[in-house]
Write a protein that holds these residues in place. Structure first.
Motif, short mmCIF file in Angstrom:
data_model
loop_
_atom_site.label_atom_id
_atom_site.label_comp_id
_atom_site.label_asym_id
_atom_site.label_seq_id
_atom_site.Cartn_x
_atom_site.Cartn_y
_atom_site.Cartn_z
N LYS A 175 17.17 7.56 24.99
CA LYS A 175 18.48 8.06 25.45
C LYS A 175 19.32 8.44 24.23
O LYS A 175 20.10 7.64 23.71
N SER A 201 9.79 -16.18 27.63
CA SER A 201 11.02 -16.97 27.86
C SER A 201 10.89 -17.84 29.10
O SER A 201 11.63 -18.80 29.27
N VAL A 202 9.93 -17.52 29.97
CA VAL A 202 9.84 -18.22 31.26
C VAL A 202 9.48 -19.68 31.09
O VAL A 202 10.05 -20.55 31.75
N GLY A 224 13.96 2.75 34.37
CA GLY A 224 14.28 2.97 32.95
C GLY A 224 15.67 3.52 32.71
O GLY A 224 15.95 4.10 31.68
N MET A 272 6.30 -13.38 23.07
CA MET A 272 7.50 -14.09 23.53
C MET A 272 7.40 -14.32 25.03
O MET A 272 7.21 -13.36 25.78
N ALA A 296 15.17 2.36 18.36
CA ALA A 296 14.39 3.47 18.92
C ALA A 296 14.76 3.58 20.39
O ALA A 296 14.74 2.58 21.12
N THR A 297 15.12 4.78 20.80
CA THR A 297 15.56 4.96 22.19
C THR A 297 15.16 6.33 22.72
O THR A 297 15.04 7.29 21.96
N ALA A 308 17.41 -11.27 29.20
CA ALA A 308 17.08 -10.22 28.23
C ALA A 308 17.59 -10.60 26.83
O ALA A 308 16.82 -10.57 25.85
N ARG A 357 12.54 8.10 20.87
CA ARG A 357 11.39 7.42 21.48
C ARG A 357 10.07 8.14 21.18
O ARG A 357 9.03 7.50 21.01
N GLY A 393 7.51 0.08 29.12
CA GLY A 393 6.80 1.36 29.09
C GLY A 393 5.37 1.25 29.56
O GLY A 393 4.65 2.25 29.58
N GLY A 415 8.29 -7.25 25.73
CA GLY A 415 8.34 -6.61 27.04
C GLY A 415 7.30 -5.53 27.24
O GLY A 415 6.53 -5.20 26.32
N GLY A 461 13.24 0.28 22.78
CA GLY A 461 13.94 0.14 24.06
C GLY A 461 15.37 -0.29 23.82
O GLY A 461 15.93 -1.09 24.57
N ALA A 462 15.97 0.27 22.76
CA ALA A 462 17.23 -0.27 22.24
C ALA A 462 18.41 -0.10 23.20
O ALA A 462 19.39 -0.83 23.09
N ALA A 463 18.33 0.86 24.10
CA ALA A 463 19.46 1.06 25.01
C ALA A 463 19.43 0.08 26.18
O ALA A 463 20.41 -0.05 26.91
N LEU A 480 17.47 -6.04 26.61
CA LEU A 480 16.82 -6.83 25.56
C LEU A 480 17.03 -6.16 24.20
O LEU A 480 17.43 -6.82 23.23
N1 LIG Z 1 8.89 -11.94 27.57
C1 LIG Z 1 9.91 -12.35 28.29
O1 LIG Z 1 10.13 -13.54 28.51
C2 LIG Z 1 10.84 -11.31 28.81
C3 LIG Z 1 12.17 -11.63 29.12
C4 LIG Z 1 13.05 -10.60 29.51
C5 LIG Z 1 12.55 -9.31 29.62
N2 LIG Z 1 11.24 -9.06 29.36
C6 LIG Z 1 10.70 -7.72 29.44
O2 LIG Z 1 11.29 -6.96 28.41
C7 LIG Z 1 11.38 -5.58 28.82
C8 LIG Z 1 12.80 -5.10 28.66
O3 LIG Z 1 13.66 -5.85 29.51
P1 LIG Z 1 15.15 -5.36 29.71
O4 LIG Z 1 15.81 -6.35 30.60
O5 LIG Z 1 15.74 -5.03 28.41
O6 LIG Z 1 14.90 -4.02 30.52
P2 LIG Z 1 15.77 -2.69 30.46
O7 LIG Z 1 17.19 -3.05 30.35
O8 LIG Z 1 15.28 -1.85 31.58
O9 LIG Z 1 15.34 -2.02 29.08
C9 LIG Z 1 14.07 -1.48 28.87
C10 LIG Z 1 14.20 -0.29 27.97
O10 LIG Z 1 12.89 0.15 27.64
C11 LIG Z 1 12.89 1.55 27.47
N3 LIG Z 1 11.93 2.15 28.40
C12 LIG Z 1 11.94 2.10 29.75
N4 LIG Z 1 10.91 2.78 30.25
C13 LIG Z 1 10.23 3.27 29.20
C14 LIG Z 1 9.06 4.07 29.07
N5 LIG Z 1 8.37 4.49 30.14
N6 LIG Z 1 8.63 4.37 27.82
C15 LIG Z 1 9.30 3.94 26.73
N7 LIG Z 1 10.44 3.21 26.80
C16 LIG Z 1 10.87 2.87 28.02
C17 LIG Z 1 14.30 2.02 27.77
O11 LIG Z 1 14.98 2.02 26.53
P3 LIG Z 1 15.52 3.37 25.85
O12 LIG Z 1 16.27 4.08 26.90
O13 LIG Z 1 16.35 2.88 24.72
O14 LIG Z 1 14.33 4.14 25.40
C18 LIG Z 1 14.87 0.92 28.61
O15 LIG Z 1 16.26 0.87 28.52
C19 LIG Z 1 10.86 -5.56 30.25
O16 LIG Z 1 9.50 -5.20 30.24
C20 LIG Z 1 11.01 -6.99 30.71
O17 LIG Z 1 10.14 -7.33 31.74
C21 LIG Z 1 10.40 -10.03 28.95
#
Ligand SMILES: NC(=O)c1ccc[n+]([C@@H]2O[C@H](COP(=O)([O-])OP(=O)(O)OC[C@H]3O[C@@H](n4cnc5c(N)ncnc54)[C@H](OP(=O)(O)O)[C@@H]3O)[C@@H](O)[C@H]2O)c1
Length: 340
Positions: free
Chosen positions: A187, A276-277, A322, A274, A184-185, A134, A205, A253, A250, A161-163, A166
Motif C-alpha cells: 500500500k 503467540s497462541v 488484505g 513465533m 515493506a508494503t 498482532a 511489496r 500472503g 505470519g 506487511g508493514a501496513a 502486526l
Molecule cells: N504467529 C502468531 O502467533 C500470530 C499472531 C498474530 C498474527 N499472526 C499472523 O500474522 C499475519 C499478519 O497478521 P495481522 O493481524 O497483522 O494481519 P493484517 O493486519 O491483515 O496484516 C497483514 C498484512 O500483510 C500484507 N499482505 C496481505 N496479503 C498479502 C499478500 N497476498 N501478499 C503480500 N502481502 C500481503 C498486507 O500488508 P501491506 O499492505 O503492508 O503489504 C497486510 O496489511 C497473519 O498471517 C496472522 O495470521 C500470527
C-alpha cells in the motif's frame, strides 16, 4: 459468584452441514464455557484469524457454534480466583480463545484464571486491544531477535506487511527502540504514515516478493519481522546478513515457500518461529509489562478503526482480503441496539 445478565449480546458464527450463518444474537450465561474468571468485555480486536473463523471456508474454528475474537480486554465482574479479584482490568488472548471456546466478540467472556493477564499499569483496555494479538506477536518477534543478539547498532531491520496490525506494531516498537526499521508494503499510499511511525525507508511489496535465481544476494538486513510468509521468506533469507535471523510471524500472503540451504550454511541465518497462541502465561504477562514500558509501540492507539458487534462484519472480510490499515477495534460495550 456474581453473574452476567441473563442474556447478553454476542457475534456468533454457526456452521451446520448445509448452512453457514453469522451475526449478532443473544446468548445466555449457560452458553459461556467454564472458567474461574468472568470478564465484562470492553474491547476486542479484529485479527486475521478472526476473519478466517468467520468464513465458511476458514478452517480455524474448532466449534460449530463459536463467538470469535481471539483477544479481549475488560473488567472482572466475578472471580473464583483470589489472585484476580472483581474489578481487576485484564487482557486475555491466545490458547483456545475465539477458536475452540467463545472469545471476545461478546459482552461477557469466561476465561480460566491461568490464561488471564492483569492489565499493566500505563495501558488502557483500549490500548491493550490496539496492540492485541498482532502487536503482541510483533513484540515476541523483536524480543526473540534481541535475545539472539540484535541491537540497534546491528544494522537495518526489515518489517513485511508493514501496513497491517502486526507489521505496524513491529515498526513502532523497533523505531521507539532506536532501530533503523524498514517497511515493506503493498500500500504505497501508507508510506507517509509508515515514515511518521519511524520507518527509515519503505520498499514496495514487489521488491520483497520478487523471484530470483540467485540463492544469495547482498546481505542487507540485520533482522526481519515477517508477517507475510510464503511470498516474502525467500527474499528475506537471501538478503539477511551473516548470523542474522527472521522472526516468522505470519502467513498473510500464503504459507508455502521455496528456498535453498545456502543462506543457512553459508551465512548462518536462522528462521525463528513465533507462536503467540501457546506462549506460557508467565512469559505472556512479562511481555505485556514490556509493551507498557520499553516495548511501548510508537503511535500506540492511533491507527485504529473502531467498529461494534453490529458493524464488525466488513472488518472481518477486509482483514482476510488484505485491506487492513492498522487495527480494527471492536468497541464491545457500544453499538446499535446493545445496552447494558
Ligand atoms: N504467529 C502468531 O502467533 C500470530 C499472531 C498474530 C498474527 N499472526 C499472523 O500474522 C499475519 C499478519 O497478521 P495481522 O493481524 O497483522 O494481519 P493484517 O493486519 O491483515 O496484516 C497483514 C498484512 O500483510 C500484507 N499482505 C496481505 N496479503 C498479502 C499478500 N497476498 N501478499 C503480500 N502481502 C500481503 C498486507 O500488508 P501491506 O499492505 O503492508 O503489504 C497486510 O496489511 C497473519 O498471517 C496472522 O495470521 C500470527
Amino acid at each position: 459468584m456474581a453473574q452476567a445478565p441473563a442474556t447478553f449480546r454476542a457475534f456468533v458464527v454457526e456452521r451446520t452441514t448445509d448452512e453457514f450463518r453469522r451475526g449478532v444474537c443473544d446468548l445466555t450465561r449457560d452458553d459461556l464455557p467454564p472458567g474461574e474468571v468472568l470478564v465484562r468485555v470492553a474491547w476486542s480486536g479484529v485479527n486475521y484469524k478472526d476473519g478466517l473463523a468467520a468464513r465458511a471456508d476458514g478452517k480455524v474454528a474448532r466449534r460449530d457454534v463459536l463467538v470469535p475474537g481471539i483477544d479481549l480486554a475488560g473488567e472482572v465482574v466475578a472471580s473464583d480466583d483470589a489472585s484476580i479479584p472483581v474489578g481487576t482490568r485484564v487482557i486475555a488472548h491466545g490458547y483456545d480463545i475465539g477458536v475452540a471456546r467463545h472469545g471476545g466478540f461478546a459482552e461477557y467472556a469466561r476465561v480460566p484464571a491461568e490464561w488471564i493477564v492483569p492489565l499493566p499499569r500505563g495501558l488502557t483496555t483500549r490500548d491493550a486491544m490496539a496492540i492485541g494479538t498482532a502487536g503482541f506477536t510483533a513484540a515476541m518477534g523483536v524480543a526473540t531477535l534481541e535475545q539472539r543478539g540484535l541491537r540497534p547498532s546491528s544494522g537495518p531491520v526489515l518489517v513485511t506487511g508493514a501496513a497491517g496490525g502486526l507489521g505496524r506494531h513491529a515498526l513502532g516498537i523497533l523505531a521507539a527502540r532506536g532501530y533503523e526499521a524498514w517497511a515493506a508494503t503493498g500500500k504505497r499510499d501508507e508510506e507517509p504514515r509508515l515514515r511518521e511511525l519511524g520507518a527509515a525507508g519503505v520498499l514496495d511489496r514487489t521488491e520483497v516478493t520478487a523471484e530470483s535465481t540467485r540463492p544469495l544476494e547482498s546481505a542487507r538486513w540485520a533482522g526481519a519481522i515477517d508477517a507475510v510468509g510464503g511470498p516474502t521468506m525467500p527474499y528475506i533469507l537471501r538478503t539477511l546478513m551473516p548470523g542474522a535471523a527472521v522472526a516468522a510471524c505470519g502467513n498473510a500472503g500464503g504459507p508455502a515457500f521455496s528456498t535453498t540451504v545456502l543462506p543457512f550454511i553459508l551465512r548462518g541465518v536462522a528462521v525463528l518461529g513465533m507462536d503467540s497462541v501457546v506462549l506460557p502465561i508467565d512469559a505472556r504477562r512479562a511481555l505485556w509489562e514490556r509493551l507498557a514500558t520499553d516495548y511501548r509501540p510508537r503511535g500506540l492507539g492511533e491507527d485504529v478503526t473502531e467498529v461494534t458487534l453490529a458493524t464488525l462484519e466488513p472488518a472481518l472480510d477486509g482483514i482476510v482480503e488484505g485491506r487492513a490499515r492498522g487495527r480494527w477495534l471492536v468497541n464491545v460495550a457500544a453499538g446499535e441496539g446493545i445496552s447494558r
